[in-house]
Design a protein around this motif. Structure first.
Motif, PDB file in Angstrom:
ATOM      1  N   SER A 154       0.857  -1.188   0.000  1.00 42.31           N
ATOM      2  CA  SER A 154       0.000   0.000   0.000  1.00 42.31           C
ATOM      3  C   SER A 154       0.889   1.232   0.000  1.00 42.31           C
ATOM      4  O   SER A 154       1.999   1.206   0.553  1.00 42.31           O
ATOM      5  N   PRO A 155       0.448   2.338  -0.604  1.00 43.63           N
ATOM      6  CA  PRO A 155       1.304   3.522  -0.708  1.00 43.63           C
ATOM      7  C   PRO A 155       1.487   4.220   0.638  1.00 43.63           C
ATOM      8  O   PRO A 155       0.592   4.231   1.481  1.00 43.63           O
ATOM      9  N   VAL A 156       2.669   4.765   0.811  1.00 47.72           N
ATOM     10  CA  VAL A 156       2.970   5.564   1.994  1.00 47.72           C
ATOM     11  C   VAL A 156       2.959   7.028   1.586  1.00 47.72           C
ATOM     12  O   VAL A 156       3.671   7.423   0.671  1.00 47.72           O
ATOM     13  N   VAL A 157       2.149   7.818   2.235  1.00 54.28           N
ATOM     14  CA  VAL A 157       2.030   9.236   1.872  1.00 54.28           C
ATOM     15  C   VAL A 157       2.573  10.150   2.966  1.00 54.28           C
ATOM     16  O   VAL A 157       2.467  11.366   2.866  1.00 54.28           O
ATOM     17  N   GLU A 158       3.140   9.567   4.011  1.00 55.37           N
ATOM     18  CA  GLU A 158       3.695  10.383   5.079  1.00 55.37           C
ATOM     19  C   GLU A 158       4.942  11.105   4.581  1.00 55.37           C
ATOM     20  O   GLU A 158       5.833  10.482   3.979  1.00 55.37           O
TER      21      GLU A 158
END
Length: 376
Positions: free
Chosen positions: A53-57
């Motif tokens: 899943s993408p990490v957007v932090e």
């Protein structure tokens, strides 16, 4: 004006029919599962399952979060276990790919693997099903390190989509894979992906996986895929590279051409002769020549000769592909489906898996070159 009692009663009645927000999910708190990887595990009777899943932090260097675990066959159990690890609530409604290893697909049971997609409407039926040479987990993790590529899920989706447009691989999403899977008389196909290291970091489409029922039984390369899709009636505009045997009378022993296909017509007729099915396949290709090394430099192009040689070469390759599908017991063209529809009494009394290797195939190919550039 309504009396107060009637007004209150109206409000209560309307509230019963209005949807509330009790089940809303806040976007910022959700981890969107974009990839699912499935492969054989070292543990007996278990599958190594992988989520990405993408990490957007903004403070992290990683593009994606990868969670994997040896698990039982239930995907739902893995999702619940993954939710105990992830910082966000994992949901699969935006999944892009289901990546399955060759070794797992060869064991069979694709119907069970994809069962959750059929039953749970929150799972996307438009996610691509792809077979991976090697480990899907390794492919996902290696792809994360490709600094010149998009996030793995988006990179692989773009890779699959533009190769579908070039007829290098079939267009196989969950819904059409399972449709063929559960349809008698036709077997599903799926793209094959692999890590590619010879020319740099990347993922390469390697061809098409062939199935017999829900078991992976064989594969063809991308060049053969174009002809397979043509016979399936699903090929798009593409380029066929003719690779003829070397001819010693030419200076460099080279002979061949690039045939840009602009239009393909296919017709199949199946019938029964002496209790054996026969399938007549007619293919008409129309296109142009974009590169040519046929009769040596300085000689006039003989279009009729090129058309005939191309047609003969394509016919021979198609027959080889069909022979191979019969050897592995896969019917991607759906010849059985045609027999079932047109000759149902015959269909009912035979075992198609045993009958398909006996089918007589007649392949007729016509090639029409509309133009060959400005050089004669």
């Amino acid at each position: 004006m309504l009396p107060m009692k009637k007004f209150i009663a109206l409000v209560i009645i309307l509230s019963l029919f209005l949807e509330g927000c009790w089940d809303q999910k806040v976007y910022e708190n959700i981890g969107f599962i974009l990839q699912l990887g499935l492969e054989t595990s070292d543990s007996d009777d278990k599958i190594l399952m992988t989520y990405s899943s993408p990490v957007v932090e903004p403070k992290t260097k990683e593009q994606i979060e990868v969670i994997y675990k040896d698990n039982e066959n239930l995907l739902r159990q893995f999702r619940e276990d993954a939710r105990k690890i992830s910082s966000k609530l994992l949901e699969a409604g935006k999944m892009q790919q289901v990546l399955i290893s060759e070794s797992l697909a060869a064991k069979g049971g694709m119907a069970n693997i994809l069962d959750v997609f059929e039953r749970d409407p929150t799972n996307p039926l438009i996610a691509y099903v792809a077979i991976v040479e090697g480990s899907p987990n390794n492919l996902i993790q290696k792809a994360q390190a490709f600094g010149d590529k998009p996030r793995p899920a988006f990179y692989i989706r773009q890779l699959i989509e533009h190769n579908i447009d070039q007829s290098n691989i079939p267009d196989t999403q969950v819904y059409n894979f399972t449709t063929d899977l559960f349809s008698p008389g036709i077997d599903p196909v799926a793209p094959i992906l692999k890590l590619e290291f010879e020319r740099g970091k990347g993922i390469e489409v390697a061809g098409t996986a062939l199935f017999s029922d829900d078991k992976f039984v064989g594969k063809v390369d991308t060049r053969q895929t174009l002809l397979l899709l043509s016979m399936m009636g699903k090929a798009k505009k593409s380029t066929y590279i003719s690779i003829s045997p070397q001819d010693p009378k030419y200076n460099n022993g080279k002979k061949g051409c690039a045939f840009n296909i602009s239009k393909i017509k296919r017709h199949i007729n199946a019938y029964i002769t002496e209790n054996i099915p026969t399938a007549d396949i007619k293919l008409d290709f129309k296109g142009s020549i974009s590169e040519l090394y046929w009769n040596g430099i300085g000689n006039k192009v003989d279009l009729k000769n090129i058309e005939q040689e191309l047609a003969d070469e394509i016919r021979q390759n198609c027959k080889q592909i069909l022979k191979y599908t019969q050897e592995v017991g896969s019917d991607p063209l759906g010849i059985g489906d045609i027999v079932r529809a047109k000759h149902n009494s015959y269909w009912e009394k035979v075992d198609w898996k045993k009958t398909y290797p006996q089918v007589n195939f007649n392949v007729d190919v016509n090639v029409h070159i509309s133009h060959h550039g400005i050089i004669n």
